[in-house]
Scaffold this motif. Structure first.
Motif, PDB file in Angstrom:
ATOM      1  N   THR A  35       7.952  -0.422   1.190  1.00 11.76           N
ATOM      2  CA  THR A  35       6.473  -0.909   1.232  1.00 11.76           C
ATOM      3  C   THR A  35       6.063  -1.048   2.590  1.00 11.76           C
ATOM      4  O   THR A  35       6.403  -2.038   3.106  1.00 11.76           O
ATOM      5  CB  THR A  35       6.252  -2.057   0.098  1.00 11.76           C
ATOM      6  N   HIS A  85       3.491   6.744  -3.246  1.00  8.02           N
ATOM      7  CA  HIS A  85       2.834   6.445  -3.577  1.00  8.02           C
ATOM      8  C   HIS A  85       1.684   5.574  -2.640  1.00  8.02           C
ATOM      9  O   HIS A  85       2.018   4.941  -1.991  1.00  8.02           O
ATOM     10  CB  HIS A  85       2.970   6.074  -5.074  1.00  8.02           C
ATOM     11  N   THR A  86       0.250   6.369  -1.960  1.00  7.15           N
ATOM     12  CA  THR A  86      -0.324   5.557  -1.692  1.00  7.15           C
ATOM     13  C   THR A  86      -1.202   4.352  -2.479  1.00  7.15           C
ATOM     14  O   THR A  86      -2.147   4.710  -3.732  1.00  7.15           O
ATOM     15  CB  THR A  86      -1.611   6.046  -0.504  1.00  7.15           C
ATOM     16  N   TYR A  87      -1.144   3.382  -2.483  1.00  8.23           N
ATOM     17  CA  TYR A  87      -2.413   1.929  -3.143  1.00  8.23           C
ATOM     18  C   TYR A  87      -2.899   2.110  -2.552  1.00  8.23           C
ATOM     19  O   TYR A  87      -3.388   1.645  -1.672  1.00  8.23           O
ATOM     20  CB  TYR A  87      -1.247   1.169  -3.965  1.00  8.23           C
ATOM     21  N   ASP A  88      -4.562   1.507  -3.063  1.00  6.03           N
ATOM     22  CA  ASP A  88      -5.714   0.923  -2.194  1.00  6.03           C
ATOM     23  C   ASP A  88      -5.370  -0.678  -2.335  1.00  6.03           C
ATOM     24  O   ASP A  88      -4.793  -1.544  -3.082  1.00  6.03           O
ATOM     25  CB  ASP A  88      -7.265   1.489  -3.195  1.00  6.03           C
ATOM     26  N   SER A  89      -6.218  -1.429  -2.027  1.00  2.00           N
ATOM     27  CA  SER A  89      -6.648  -3.124  -2.443  1.00  2.00           C
ATOM     28  C   SER A  89      -6.479  -3.501  -3.927  1.00  2.00           C
ATOM     29  O   SER A  89      -5.904  -4.878  -3.816  1.00  2.00           O
ATOM     30  CB  SER A  89      -7.088  -3.564  -2.073  1.00  2.00           C
ATOM     31  N   GLY A 117      -4.912  -1.718  -6.609  1.00  2.00           N
ATOM     32  CA  GLY A 117      -3.594  -1.149  -7.199  1.00  2.00           C
ATOM     33  C   GLY A 117      -3.807  -0.104  -7.653  1.00  2.00           C
ATOM     34  O   GLY A 117      -2.924   0.238  -7.995  1.00  2.00           O
ATOM     35  N   ARG A 118      -4.591   0.298  -6.957  1.00  2.00           N
ATOM     36  CA  ARG A 118      -4.734   2.055  -7.835  1.00  2.00           C
ATOM     37  C   ARG A 118      -3.934   2.789  -6.707  1.00  2.00           C
ATOM     38  O   ARG A 118      -4.258   2.874  -5.536  1.00  2.00           O
ATOM     39  CB  ARG A 118      -6.295   2.160  -7.649  1.00  2.00           C
ATOM     40  N   VAL A 119      -3.357   4.183  -7.517  1.00  2.00           N
ATOM     41  CA  VAL A 119      -2.899   4.824  -6.663  1.00  2.00           C
ATOM     42  C   VAL A 119      -4.202   5.893  -5.932  1.00  2.00           C
ATOM     43  O   VAL A 119      -4.514   6.435  -7.194  1.00  2.00           O
ATOM     44  CB  VAL A 119      -1.890   5.685  -7.790  1.00  2.00           C
ATOM     45  N   PHE A 170      -4.936  -0.291   2.151  1.00  2.00           N
ATOM     46  CA  PHE A 170      -3.666   0.096   1.855  1.00  2.00           C
ATOM     47  C   PHE A 170      -2.074  -0.143   2.657  1.00  2.00           C
ATOM     48  O   PHE A 170      -2.239  -0.426   2.914  1.00  2.00           O
ATOM     49  CB  PHE A 170      -4.221   1.634   2.678  1.00  2.00           C
ATOM     50  N   ASN A 182       1.951   1.896   1.136  1.00  2.00           N
ATOM     51  CA  ASN A 182       2.538   2.799   0.896  1.00  2.00           C
ATOM     52  C   ASN A 182       3.571   1.681   0.163  1.00  2.00           C
ATOM     53  O   ASN A 182       4.472   1.705   0.728  1.00  2.00           O
ATOM     54  CB  ASN A 182       3.125   4.130   2.119  1.00  2.00           C
ATOM     55  N   THR A 183       3.913   2.828  -0.928  1.00  2.00           N
ATOM     56  CA  THR A 183       5.078   2.325  -1.616  1.00  2.00           C
ATOM     57  C   THR A 183       6.393   3.815  -1.923  1.00  2.00           C
ATOM     58  O   THR A 183       5.956   4.352  -2.725  1.00  2.00           O
ATOM     59  CB  THR A 183       4.997   1.239  -3.343  1.00  2.00           C
TER      60      THR A 183
END
Length: 318
Positions: free
Chosen positions: A217, A237-241, A243-245, A275, A277-278
């Motif tokens: 991450t 995957h990229t997530y926003d604050s 926790g949504r993809v 933001f 990335n995981t």
């Protein structure tokens, strides 16, 4: 007994040697050319230095030899052919034609008969497949270094330790099927289904779980390493604050470099919007570990199948 085994299996030995010789000619001619271009183009030095952008050299090399890369999937059929045309008939044909009874009445025990046949065939298979594995691993060397994809399914299966394990397993499966079914054609069908089915299950389901994958991450700042060279990447995957993809393109659209001209300003914006990335992957350093695990898996199954064959011949055959 040795002369009889040679008489029975000399065609298999000769066909295997001829096939390996033809493959060797093809791989040596094309491999020497690939190695020469890899070194003369400067790609090898560029990749070793790790201080230059080698993208153009890599693209030129891979486009030049992409046709040869298409040959690799055809090599995946070689172990199955050993099981079909060497393993299944070795006992199945003798039982089908009842020629084993003649041998057993000449003072040759079942154990000696079976041990002699299998030892000769396994030794021949081992010599041929080790030679092939060494050759194909050398041949794939420049492509592996350029693309970094030797851990990918289909490429992983063609080099290192596993081709030998696949071949020995396919041979043992064919031998066991011939002993149990007592007929050559049904044994060949069972060998094909069993080998292909297990290979698909291991490659598509089991292999990725040999060890727990790495979960990385990080903040998606410009210049962040998202490639993981040589790794087997399962997901990115990229997530926003919340926790949504989200799409990776949401990062530059939310924090455009034109409005945040400095690295520090861009960093603050990206972190302010949360933001992340995981990436989930098996790192390149685990290639040989996975090779060893899969080779041990198929090798262990081959030993179990050969043990079943000995037990079946001694206890179940009249």
């Amino acid at each position: 007994m040795s002369w009889l085994i040679w008489r029975q299996h000399r065609q298999q030995a000769l066909s295997g040697a001829i096939t390996l010789a033809l493959l060797a000619v093809l791989l040596l001619l094309t491999g020497l050319h690939m190695h020469s271009v890899f070194n003369d183009s400067g790609l090898g030095r560029c990749l070793v230095s790790r201080h230059h952008d080698c993208g153009n050299l890599q693209s030129a090399f891979e486009s030049r030899f992409s046709t040869l890369r298409q040959l690799v999937p055809f090599f995946m059929a070689l172990p199955a052919l050993l099981g079909l045309f060497w393993g299944a008939p070795v006992i199945g044909r003798e039982l089908e034609q009842a020629t084993h009874l003649f041998v057993w009445t000449q003072g040759v025990t079942r154990l000696r008969w079976l041990s002699s046949k299998l030892a000769a065939l396994l030794a021949l298979t081992f010599v041929l497949t080790v030679s092939y594995a060494l050759l194909i691993s050398w041949w794939l060397g420049p492509l592996n270094r350029s693309t970094g994809d030797r851990f990918q399914p289909g490429i992983f299966d063609q080099q290192g330790l596993v081709p030998v394990a696949y071949a020995v397993f396919a041979l043992a499966l064919g031998i066991a099927a011939g002993a149990v079914l007592r007929r050559t054609m049904p044994a060949m069908a069972a060998t094909l289904v069993g080998f292909v089915g297990l290979r698909i299950l291991v490659a598509s389901l089991a292999r990725r779980h040999f060890t727990a994958p790495v979960k990385s991450t990080y903040v998606p700042l410009p210049g962040a390493d998202v490639t993981h060279p040589g790794a087997w990447v399962f997901s990115q995957h990229t997530y926003d604050s919340a926790g949504r993809v989200v799409s990776p393109f949401d990062v530059p659209s939310t924090c455009p470099p034109t409005l945040h001209p400095t690295t520090a300003a861009l960093d603050r914006c990206i972190r302010a919007h949360g933001f992340l990335n995981t990436d989930v992957y098996q790192p390149a350093s685990r290639f040989w570990l996975f090779q060893g695990i899969e080779a041990a898996l198929f090798g262990g199954l081959a030993v179990a199948l050969l043990a079943l064959t000995f037990w079946w011949v001694r206890r179940r055959l009249a």
